[in-house]
Write a protein that holds these residues in place. Structure first.
Motif, mmCIF file in Angstrom:
data_model
loop_
_atom_site.group_PDB
_atom_site.id
_atom_site.type_symbol
_atom_site.label_atom_id
_atom_site.label_comp_id
_atom_site.label_asym_id
_atom_site.label_seq_id
_atom_site.Cartn_x
_atom_site.Cartn_y
_atom_site.Cartn_z
ATOM 1 N N VAL A 57 105.657 68.202 -24.089
ATOM 2 C CA VAL A 57 106.207 68.107 -25.434
ATOM 3 C C VAL A 57 107.482 67.264 -25.378
ATOM 4 C CG1 VAL A 57 107.157 69.387 -27.385
ATOM 5 C CG2 VAL A 57 105.230 70.332 -26.078
ATOM 6 N N LEU A 58 107.505 66.193 -26.158
ATOM 7 C CA LEU A 58 108.625 65.259 -26.185
ATOM 8 C C LEU A 58 109.260 65.297 -27.575
ATOM 9 C CD1 LEU A 58 110.208 62.941 -24.784
ATOM 10 C CD2 LEU A 58 108.442 61.383 -25.636
ATOM 11 N N PRO A 59 110.490 65.803 -27.682
ATOM 12 C CA PRO A 59 111.140 65.872 -28.997
ATOM 13 C C PRO A 59 111.913 64.597 -29.325
ATOM 14 C CG PRO A 59 112.477 67.014 -27.392
ATOM 15 C CD PRO A 59 111.269 66.483 -26.641
ATOM 16 N N ASP A 60 112.695 64.663 -30.360
ATOM 17 C CA ASP A 60 113.422 63.544 -30.947
ATOM 18 C C ASP A 60 114.034 62.599 -29.909
ATOM 19 O OD1 ASP A 60 114.413 65.013 -34.013
ATOM 20 O OD2 ASP A 60 113.309 66.048 -32.426
ATOM 21 N N THR A 61 113.579 61.348 -29.925
ATOM 22 C CA THR A 61 114.111 60.314 -29.026
ATOM 23 C C THR A 61 114.960 59.302 -29.790
ATOM 24 O OG1 THR A 61 112.008 59.137 -29.304
ATOM 25 C CG2 THR A 61 112.246 60.504 -27.331
ATOM 26 N N GLN A 62 115.376 59.636 -30.990
ATOM 27 C CA GLN A 62 115.940 58.657 -31.914
ATOM 28 C C GLN A 62 117.186 57.955 -31.382
ATOM 29 O OE1 GLN A 62 116.345 62.114 -34.588
ATOM 30 N NE2 GLN A 62 118.236 61.134 -35.321
ATOM 31 N N TYR A 63 118.018 58.657 -30.579
ATOM 32 C CA TYR A 63 119.242 58.025 -30.107
ATOM 33 C C TYR A 63 118.987 57.037 -28.971
ATOM 34 C CZ TYR A 63 121.722 61.570 -32.848
ATOM 35 O OH TYR A 63 122.185 62.358 -33.870
ATOM 36 N N LEU A 64 117.765 57.028 -28.435
ATOM 37 C CA LEU A 64 117.394 56.037 -27.425
ATOM 38 C C LEU A 64 116.887 54.754 -28.078
ATOM 39 C CD1 LEU A 64 115.524 58.310 -24.848
ATOM 40 C CD2 LEU A 64 117.950 57.696 -24.911
ATOM 41 N N PHE A 65 116.602 54.822 -29.376
ATOM 42 C CA PHE A 65 116.133 53.655 -30.143
ATOM 43 C C PHE A 65 116.989 53.558 -31.398
ATOM 44 C CE2 PHE A 65 112.570 55.246 -27.648
ATOM 45 C CZ PHE A 65 112.235 54.111 -26.932
ATOM 46 N N ASP A 66 118.225 53.120 -31.185
ATOM 47 C CA ASP A 66 119.240 53.118 -32.231
ATOM 48 C C ASP A 66 119.902 51.742 -32.285
ATOM 49 O OD1 ASP A 66 121.253 53.586 -34.021
ATOM 50 O OD2 ASP A 66 122.345 55.022 -32.781
ATOM 51 N N ALA A 67 119.258 50.852 -33.034
ATOM 52 C CA ALA A 67 119.811 49.502 -33.264
ATOM 53 C C ALA A 67 120.222 48.852 -31.948
ATOM 54 C CB ALA A 67 120.962 49.582 -34.254
ATOM 55 N N ASP A 68 121.463 48.283 -31.913
ATOM 56 C CA ASP A 68 121.847 47.536 -30.724
ATOM 57 C C ASP A 68 122.382 48.423 -29.601
ATOM 58 O OD1 ASP A 68 124.231 48.261 -31.827
ATOM 59 O OD2 ASP A 68 125.105 46.244 -31.820
ATOM 60 N N SER A 69 122.361 49.745 -29.776
ATOM 61 C CA SER A 69 122.708 50.651 -28.666
ATOM 62 C C SER A 69 121.465 51.291 -28.044
ATOM 63 C CB SER A 69 123.660 51.750 -29.159
ATOM 64 O OG SER A 69 123.019 52.585 -30.112
ATOM 65 N N SER A 70 120.314 50.741 -28.338
ATOM 66 C CA SER A 70 119.064 51.301 -27.810
ATOM 67 C C SER A 70 119.027 51.240 -26.286
ATOM 68 C CB SER A 70 117.865 50.545 -28.378
ATOM 69 O OG SER A 70 117.782 50.700 -29.772
ATOM 70 N N ASP A 71 118.452 52.267 -25.683
ATOM 71 C CA ASP A 71 118.251 52.312 -24.230
ATOM 72 C C ASP A 71 116.966 53.081 -23.927
ATOM 73 O OD1 ASP A 71 118.307 52.345 -21.527
ATOM 74 O OD2 ASP A 71 120.198 53.426 -21.322
ATOM 75 N N PRO A 72 115.854 52.396 -23.753
ATOM 76 C CA PRO A 72 114.594 53.082 -23.481
ATOM 77 C C PRO A 72 114.429 53.552 -22.036
ATOM 78 C CG PRO A 72 114.233 50.721 -23.577
ATOM 79 C CD PRO A 72 115.674 50.933 -23.919
ATOM 80 N N ALA A 73 115.401 53.269 -21.163
ATOM 81 C CA ALA A 73 115.248 53.612 -19.747
ATOM 82 C C ALA A 73 114.931 55.090 -19.506
ATOM 83 C CB ALA A 73 116.498 53.198 -18.972
ATOM 84 N N PRO A 74 115.623 56.032 -20.158
ATOM 85 C CA PRO A 74 115.264 57.436 -19.913
ATOM 86 C C PRO A 74 113.819 57.749 -20.270
ATOM 87 C CG PRO A 74 117.410 57.286 -20.970
ATOM 88 C CD PRO A 74 116.807 55.915 -21.031
ATOM 89 N N LEU A 75 113.335 57.183 -21.380
ATOM 90 C CA LEU A 75 111.965 57.473 -21.782
ATOM 91 C C LEU A 75 110.974 56.842 -20.817
ATOM 92 C CD1 LEU A 75 110.446 59.029 -23.901
ATOM 93 C CD2 LEU A 75 110.341 56.969 -25.299
ATOM 94 N N ARG A 76 111.311 55.668 -20.275
ATOM 95 C CA ARG A 76 110.436 55.071 -19.271
ATOM 96 C C ARG A 76 110.305 55.993 -18.059
ATOM 97 N NH1 ARG A 76 113.488 49.449 -19.883
ATOM 98 N NH2 ARG A 76 112.268 48.515 -21.576
ATOM 99 N N ALA A 77 111.405 56.620 -17.650
ATOM 100 C CA ALA A 77 111.352 57.546 -16.515
ATOM 101 C C ALA A 77 110.486 58.762 -16.839
ATOM 102 C CB ALA A 77 112.764 57.985 -16.139
ATOM 103 N N THR A 78 110.583 59.237 -18.074
ATOM 104 C CA THR A 78 109.745 60.365 -18.487
ATOM 105 C C THR A 78 108.274 59.987 -18.431
ATOM 106 O OG1 THR A 78 111.462 61.291 -19.904
ATOM 107 C CG2 THR A 78 109.192 61.892 -20.419
ATOM 108 N N PHE A 79 107.946 58.815 -18.949
ATOM 109 C CA PHE A 79 106.551 58.382 -18.925
ATOM 110 C C PHE A 79 106.082 58.139 -17.491
ATOM 111 C CE2 PHE A 79 106.938 56.520 -23.489
ATOM 112 C CZ PHE A 79 106.880 57.812 -23.995
ATOM 113 N N ARG A 80 106.973 57.632 -16.646
ATOM 114 C CA ARG A 80 106.607 57.432 -15.243
ATOM 115 C C ARG A 80 106.257 58.776 -14.603
ATOM 116 N NH1 ARG A 80 107.451 53.269 -11.813
ATOM 117 N NH2 ARG A 80 108.755 52.230 -13.365
#
Length: 621
Positions: A57-80
């Motif tokens: 179960v993956l909850p709100d990821t909104q702060y990782l995809f927030d305009a020019d402060s986006s950082d998908p790296a944590p989610l990539r690690a989760t998917f890995r």
């Protein structure tokens, strides 16, 4: 390998994560181009028949995809983690609870959609819209949007689990096969319209036998103690969908923090577990933290744990202080277990029909020398319950003449031996006998072969398999230490045996100790020895199949098709029978019965050769 060690060893640190670890500040941002994604390793094989599997179960990821402060790296690690440990954790599916992005812009959605590509063809998943993914406060009839273009039905159409979507595209469902059965996952928009409610009801009606997990964004909120309460939208879902649909046993939402949980009672009188999962208020926007719901159908439990693969992948010495605090959550609302008797909980809509009794001829393999059961076949008809009178004959269904005769011990009353319809689920006959033996004073009942029965003198030098079914009462009241289940009468000293604690002990007996351990002790025909097997403590209130298997060299005791630990390696060839009766319900000392067995005994069979678990009365593959 444990899950934590697996994460540390197997999950690679993404480029942005490596920068964070090096600086120790935890503020480095990903330098990925919009829509880019990092390939991950090959997914492990998922075992859809195993009784143990996990829902991520993956909850709100909104702060990782927030305009020019986006950082998908944590989610990539989760998917890995999900991909590369799919086999170890037996991950069946991942469900996102909405608020994928902060503003729902095309740029944010595009970056998120690209990140999700890491799961393509490797782990099936669902995504639903949260309020931050859709501009404006509208329901699922809102029409086109950047979210729908990226996370609409076309994205999931190629997944084997995908069942379909509502006409508007904002609601979908998946059918999973896990734990040897199918499960329904509903992924519902954060604001369900009346049309969405009707569509969801239609999905449930089209899959009336599937247990269902409802996921949505806005379901419940919790106080600081973690006690969850339905939100306004959750109340609507409860009233219009959940409480009247017994299939829904678990409902998951995000949106609010802190996390929380509660248990509600539906119209069928059954539990519905309602949980809030959201960590966006935590360090690094939750860092792609996931929750694993590990279903264990054998234990009748769901074990829940919450952790951040991105942080776990780091060397502990290189984690930022706040990462170290957030790496794994162990509070009562983040790490817990749910006790769910799945068969009982789902019986109202997916009852498993009980197995029909198996006729005697189907369960008497080559070498069967005696087989007794306590139904009409074994007892020749009569009442289905009530006392079994002294003198009643229980037929040996092999026809070899090893019939048993019932009698009370110590002039006991009729209540000491009763017929019963209780039985082990895998037992061929759907009947048993209820023995009410005990000490202080000694009392009980036994079944014994006649003085001239062939079984009394069988030596079994080529091996044997002795099987029975027992159930100890709950509560387990009174004094019952060292009560006998079955035995051959006679003193081992009269067979010339010099080992063991006493020459007065029978030559073969299966007993229950004061700690409810099984004890099987045998004095072999060939060796002067008393090899003894000991089980673990038996649960009360539960049926157990017991099998004692000898291959002509040594003896192994099985409980529920599982070999116990304390089986002796000492040589054991045959049984030093002395021509004395075989007995069910008691064990002698110096050829005298004291207490009798306390509990239920079902089908009992003796075969003159070694059987494998797949051949047992309750067959185990």
């Amino acid at each position: 390998m444990g899950r934590r060690r697996l994460l540390q060893a197997a999950v690679g640190v993404p480029a942005a994560g490596a920068a964070v670890a090096a600086t120790g500040a935890g503020q480095a941002q990903a330098q990925a181009a919009p829509g880019s994604w990092e390939p991950v390793g090959r997914a492990g094989r998922f075992d859809e028949e195993s009784p143990r599997f996990a829902l991520a179960v993956l909850p709100d990821t909104q702060y990782l995809f927030d305009a020019d402060s986006s950082d998908p790296a944590p989610l990539r690690a989760t998917f890995r983690y999900l991909v590369e440990s799919r086999a170890e954790a037996n991950v069946a599916f991942m469900t996102h609870l909405g608020d994928v992005t902060e503003h729902g812009t095309e740029e944010e959605i595009e970056l998120a959609a690209g990140t999700f590509r890491a799961l393509r063809g490797k782990v099936p998943y669902s995504v639903l819209a949260g309020n931050h993914d859709i501009p404006g406060d509208t329901d699922d009839q809102r029409g086109d949007s950047a979210y729908l273009a990226a996370f609409g039905p076309e994205r999931f159409a190629s997944m084997e689990s995908f069942g379909g979507a509502s006409p508007d595209g904002y609601n979908s469902y998946h059918v999973l096969r896990a734990g040897g059965r199918e499960w329904l996952v509903l992924a519902l928009d954060w604001r369900l319209s009346d049309a969405g409610v009707r569509w969801t009801r239609g999905v449930l009606e089209a899959h009336p036998r599937l247990p269902a997990i409802l996921t949505t964004h806005d379901l419940a909120w919790a106080d600081e103690e973690g006690q969850a309460r339905l939100s306004d939208n959750g109340t609507r879902l409860w009233e219009e969908l959940i409480r009247g649909n017994d299939q829904i046993f678990l409902a998951l939402g995000g949106h609010y923090w802190p996390p929380g949980r509660t248990v509600l009672t539906n119209d069928a009188g059954h539990d519905v577990h309602v949980h809030i999962t959201n960590y966006q208020d935590r360090y690094y926007g939750g860092a792609g933290m996931i929750r694993l719901y590990s279903f264990d159908l054998a234990r009748k439990a769901v074990d829940v744990e919450t952790f951040a693969p991105w942080f776990l992948a780091r060397d502990p010495e290189e984690r930022a202080p706040l990462a170290a605090e957030t790496v794994e959550l162990t509070g009562d609302v983040d790490r817990f277990s749910l006790a769910i008797d799945f068969a009982e909980r789902f019986a109202g809509f997916a009852a498993v029909p009980p197995a029909a009794p198996r006729p005697p001829r189907e369960v008497m393999p080559r070498g069967t020398v005696a087989y007794w059961r306590f139904d009409a076949d074994g007892l020749g008809g009569g009442a289905a319950d009530g006392p079994l009178p002294d003198g009643t004959v229980i037929r040996d269904l092999t026809g070899r003449g090893n019939d048993l005769t019932a009698r009370r011990l110590h002039d006991g009353g009729q209540e000491l031996l009763l017929r019963s319809g209780e039985h082990h689920d895998g037992q061929p006959a759907h009947a048993s006998l209820r023995f009410d033996g005990g000490q202080a004073p000694d009392r009980g009942a036994i079944l014994a072969t006649a003085a001239d029965a062939p079984l009394n003198s069988w030596k079994f030098t080529r091996g044997y398999t002795i099987e029975t079914f027992i159930k100890l009462p709950r509560p387990f009241e009174g004094e019952h230490a060292w009560m006998g289940i079955l035995s051959w009468q006679g003193r081992n000293g009269d067979a010339g045996k010099t080992t063991g604690w006493s020459p007065d002990e029978p030559t073969c007996s299966l007993n229950v100790t004061g700690e409810r351990f099984l004890q099987f002790v045998v004095y072999p025909h060939v060796q002067d020895a008393d090899p003894t097997s000991w089980s673990h403590a038996l649960e009360t209130g539960r049926w157990h199949h017991i099998a004692i298997v000898n291959d002509g060299r040594r003896t192994v005791l099985y409980v529920e098709g599982s070999k116990i630990a304390r089986n002796p390696t000492q040589a054991s060839t045959g049984i030093a029978t002395l021509g004395k009766p075989f007995t069910i319900g008691g064990t002698q000392s110096n050829e005298r019965f004291g207490q009798g067995f306390y509990g239920w005994i079902g089908d009992t069979r003796i075969v003159s050769r070694e059987l494998g678990p797949e051949e047992f009365l309750a067959p185990y593959a």
